[in-house]
Design an enzyme around this catalytic site. Structure first.
Site, short mmCIF file in Angstrom:
data_model
loop_
_atom_site.label_atom_id
_atom_site.label_comp_id
_atom_site.label_asym_id
_atom_site.label_seq_id
_atom_site.Cartn_x
_atom_site.Cartn_y
_atom_site.Cartn_z
N THR A 146 37.47 16.28 -12.53
CA THR A 146 36.62 15.14 -12.91
C THR A 146 35.45 15.05 -11.94
OG1 THR A 146 37.62 13.54 -11.38
CG2 THR A 146 38.66 13.82 -13.55
N ASP A 147 34.45 14.28 -12.31
CA ASP A 147 33.46 13.92 -11.32
C ASP A 147 34.08 12.83 -10.42
OD1 ASP A 147 31.20 13.79 -9.82
OD2 ASP A 147 29.82 13.50 -11.48
N TYR A 148 33.37 12.52 -9.37
CA TYR A 148 33.81 11.62 -8.29
C TYR A 148 34.33 10.28 -8.83
CZ TYR A 148 33.19 10.24 -3.34
OH TYR A 148 33.37 9.87 -2.04
N ALA A 165 35.77 9.56 -11.47
CA ALA A 165 35.46 9.33 -12.88
C ALA A 165 36.67 8.80 -13.66
CB ALA A 165 34.93 10.60 -13.53
#
Ligand code: BGC
Length: 763
Positions: A286-288, A290
């Site tokens: 995932t992104d940070y 997310a």
């Protein structure tokens, strides 16, 4: 509980030399080892592999006492990111392999976006080189430096198409065109990963942000995205898919929602498209935070959104620890299965095997390499070369450029003597203060014989609060708190003795990048006022424009004789700019994103649809046509545009056939002459238009390009081969189809100035 130390585990897992096996067998043998390892793991350890914390200020001294160290020992961490230097990484890796029960090595990630310590131009700038070998080599060099310093995974390439320069992250992408961005994505993945991930100098890449992150409403970062699937497939997906086809190891999810479901919980995206349609076999991170952000998106509490993400097909949770803290409970409750956890864990372990971490967990921790292979003179020399290729000459009236190395040069503007801002956004490992400023670059170029006078003349922006927001990551803008008039007066006084003014203006590094959206992309008013005053002196002015996005520079383009757009050129920007200013390098960059007339013209892009009421070509305005009352439809500078110190002339378009059928190939060529007095490179661009389709088709689509070098006076023939597959698109049912009929073939030096002819292609 029995403790498996790393030698034991290695002996068990690496009992024969992998390098002698064929790729297929290699994958199989890794598969067996992963299965054997998984059989030894507890549920908690498997979930632990899915956890990716940020190292933060995790240092050697803290390793044994920090919370992260505790989690590593407990087998609750699969990798770490944002930790730098061989010593620290070795220390943390030691905790993982010697102090955790199974001794599974960690991944070490970082945002190595446009170089590691040797910084190349921001990706938007790099894309303007249109040079795939150069781009690939820059990624290779970044991988070499990062791997020498302990890193084995980069969160790059970022391939989000964007048509909205208000969005700050337009700087991190490759512009507005899916075809070009796809070529770049492929070159970057090949550059980072090479042929074999287990080699010491290659690292695993991560294509991001899947998907559509570059299309937030109003250009505001993290904002809602909503578009048709037709548009996704035809206009936005190609670069992500190209990275997958090139074998990228990992994919990062986007923060935004797609069709009302946040990307990180979107099963259609992460499984149907990514795995089933495109055959991706790496892992998704995932992104940070997310996963956690899905709570604010409004689709459930942490437990719900974490299981949503796992069910969607996400394998690794960056920072938020939703997986770590809730998956066991979800498993008990039956909303996920152990098979899903095993599957995710298996993919992450497979990546670690491919990187060779089980053979040698310290393979990227070689202090000798760290000392000898990072920020070397050779790498910096290459960065200088790359930077010069990224600059775009927007205007050059009366041959203002190149400058003579004589007389007095006045260097004015907030970016004139500002080393820290040369690297631009996302240069986390960069050595900002060691970058070459423009002042230093010009000094290096001209030597003693030329007098250089300097004045700041203006701050980056007048508003000090805005200024504090644009230097949050510590790239100082060097504010001068004297009143604006005083700064301007001082500049006017300084330029009085000069033969030419070089105005170094535009944006500071952090005015673009993440969370740096703008509602207006004109040059800041105080800087424009300075330019207006400088113009009144009647002296020749060269605007050296620093920018992380296309800017709306209408006044400047009408009033300043020469404009060189240098983006943020990286560590060696100053020398590279001087190379171009003084004509040692002839500029050849071409825009990969349209420059609008003003902010209100956004979104504006060359590959738009025709509409039912198009404005006839060459017209300014017609009532009841698709246009504006106050500005023409044309952009200020179109996609593909860029000047040279020489002049290129295109001959007529020659086609080897006008009637084609089935699998035949069309050959299209033009003659190209370098009519000017300098040797130079030109990017020849091929566009097509499908004149009639079952769905509406863009007025132009880039389908090929060649960067060619011509000596002064030379003429060459440039040819493109076009096949049916180049004319295919996704129809209303999302089938990839060729529809026979009439097409227009266009070749030119930018998306507007083309020579064209029609063809008919039968089934
Ligand atoms: C960005 C990503 C980046 C990640 C890790 C996020 O804020 O959106 O592009 O890779 O942070 O630093």
């Amino acid at each position: 509980m029995k403790k498996y130390t790393i030698p034991l585990l290695s002996a068990f897992l690496c009992s024969f030399p992998l390098c002698h096996l064929m790729a297929q067998t290699l994958d199989e043998s890794i598969g067996h080892k992963v299965d054997s390892l998984i059989a030894l793991m507890t549920l908690e350890e498997k979930i632990g592999q899915l956890n990716l914390p940020a190292a933060g200020d995790f240092t050697t001294g803290l390793a044994s006492s920090s919370d992260i160290a505790g989690k590593i020992k407990a087998g609750q961490v699969g990798g770490l990111f944002n930790i730098k230097t061989v010593d620290k990484i070795r220390d943390v890796q030691r905790v993982a392999v010697e102090e955790s029960r199974l001794g599974i090595p960690l991944l070490f990630g970082m945002d190595v976006i446009h170089g590691y310590e040797t910084i190349f131009p921001i990706p938007l700038g790099l894309s303007c080189s249109w040079d795939m070998d150069l781009i690939k080599k820059s990624a290779q060099m970044a991988a070499q430096e990062a791997s020498a310093d302990g890193i084995n995974w980069t969160f790059s390439p970022m391939t989000d198409i964007s048509r909205d320069p208000r969005w700050g992250r337009v700087s991190e992408g490759n512009g507005e065109d899916p075809y070009l961005a796809a070529q770049i994505a492929k070159a970057m993945v090949q550059g980072y990963q090479g042929e074999d991930l287990s080699l010491d100098h290659t690292i695993m890449a991560c294509v991001k942000h899947f998907a559509l992150y570059g299309a937030p409403e109003a250009g505001r970062d993290y904002n809602t995205v909503d578009m048709s699937r037709q548009r996704m497939y035809n206009e936005y997906f190609a670069p992500y898919k190209a990275a997958i086809d090139a074998g990228v190891g990992t994919v990062m999810t986007a923060f935004n929602e797609v069709e009302g479901i946040p990307a990180s919980g979107n099963r259609w995206l992460m499984t149907d498209v990514l795995r089933d349609q495109w055959g991706f076999d790496g892992f998704v991170v995932t992104d940070y935070t997310a996963i956690n952000e899905m709570i604010d998106h409004g689709v459930g509490d942490l437990k719900t959104v974490s299981s949503l993400a796992l069910n969607a097909g996400v394998e690794m949770d960056m920072v938020g620890e939703g997986f770590l803290t809730t998956l066991e409970k979800s498993l008990e409750e039956g909303s996920i299965t152990e098979a899903q956890i095993n599957r995710a864990c298996r993919l992450i372990l497979t990546a670690k095997f491919k990187l060779g971490l089980f053979d040698d967990p310290y393979r990227y921790c070689n202090p000798e390499r760290a000392k000898n292979e990072v920020f070397t003179a050779e790498n910096r020399q290459f960065a200088r070369q790359v930077a010069a290729q990224s600059f775009v000459l927007m205007k050059n009236e009366e041959k203002t450029l190149p400058l003579q190395k004589s007389g007095t040069i006045a260097l004015v503007g907030p970016m004139a003597d500002n080393a820290e801002n040369m690297t631009g956004t996302w240069s986390v490992a960069g050595r900002f203060e060691e970058s070459v400023s423009l002042m230093r670059g010009i000094q290096n170029a001209v030597g003693e014989g030329v007098k250089i006078v300097h004045a700041r003349g203006a701050n980056v922006v007048a508003d000090s609060l805005l200024e504090s927001r644009i230097s949050i990551f510590g790239k100082p803008t060097y504010r001068d708190n004297r009143p604006e008039e005083v700064l301007i007066r001082e500049a006017l006084e300084t330029v009085r003795q000069a033969d030419v003014i070089v105005a170094a203006m535009g944006e500071a590094a952090e005015m673009s990048g993440e969370s740096s959206s703008l509602s207006s992309i004109e040059l800041p008013e105080n800087q424009r006022r300075l330019l207006q005053e400088l113009k009144k002196t009647g002296k020749p002015i060269v605007l050296v424009l620093f920018a992380g996005r296309p800017l709306a520079i209408k006044w400047e383009s009408e009033n300043i004789p020469a404009i060189l757009n240098v983006w943020f050129g990286g560590s060696e920007a100053g020398d590279a700019i001087a190379d171009v200013l003084f004509g040692d390098v002839n500029p050849s960059g071409k825009l990969t994103a349209t420059f609008p007339q003003n902010t209100g013209q956004i979104p504006i892009y060359y590959n738009h649809k025709n509409t039912g009421r198009p404005l006839p070509e060459g017209e300014w305005f017609q009532k009841f046509r698709s246009n504006y009352l106050d500005i023409p439809n044309e952009p200020l500078y179109p996609f593909g545009y860029g000047l040279s110190y020489t002049e290129f002339e295109y001959g007529d378009l020659t086609l080897d056939s006008h009637e084609l059928q089935g699998d035949q190939t069309l050959s299209a060529s033009v003659s190209l002459t370098n009519k000017g007095g300098h040797d130079g490179a030109e990017v020849v661009q091929l566009y097509v238009r499908d004149l009639v389709g079952s769905i509406t088709r863009p007025v132009k689509e880039l389908k090929g390009f060649q960067k060619v070098f011509l000596k002064a006076g030379e003429t060459i023939e440039v040819s493109f081969e076009i096949g049916r597959e180049d004319l295919m698109f996704y129809n209303h049912s999302l089938e990839h189809v060729f529809e026979p009929g009439e097409f227009e073939i266009m070749i030119g030096g930018n998306s507007e100035d083309v020579v064209r002819q029609k063809i008919n292609w039968k089934d």
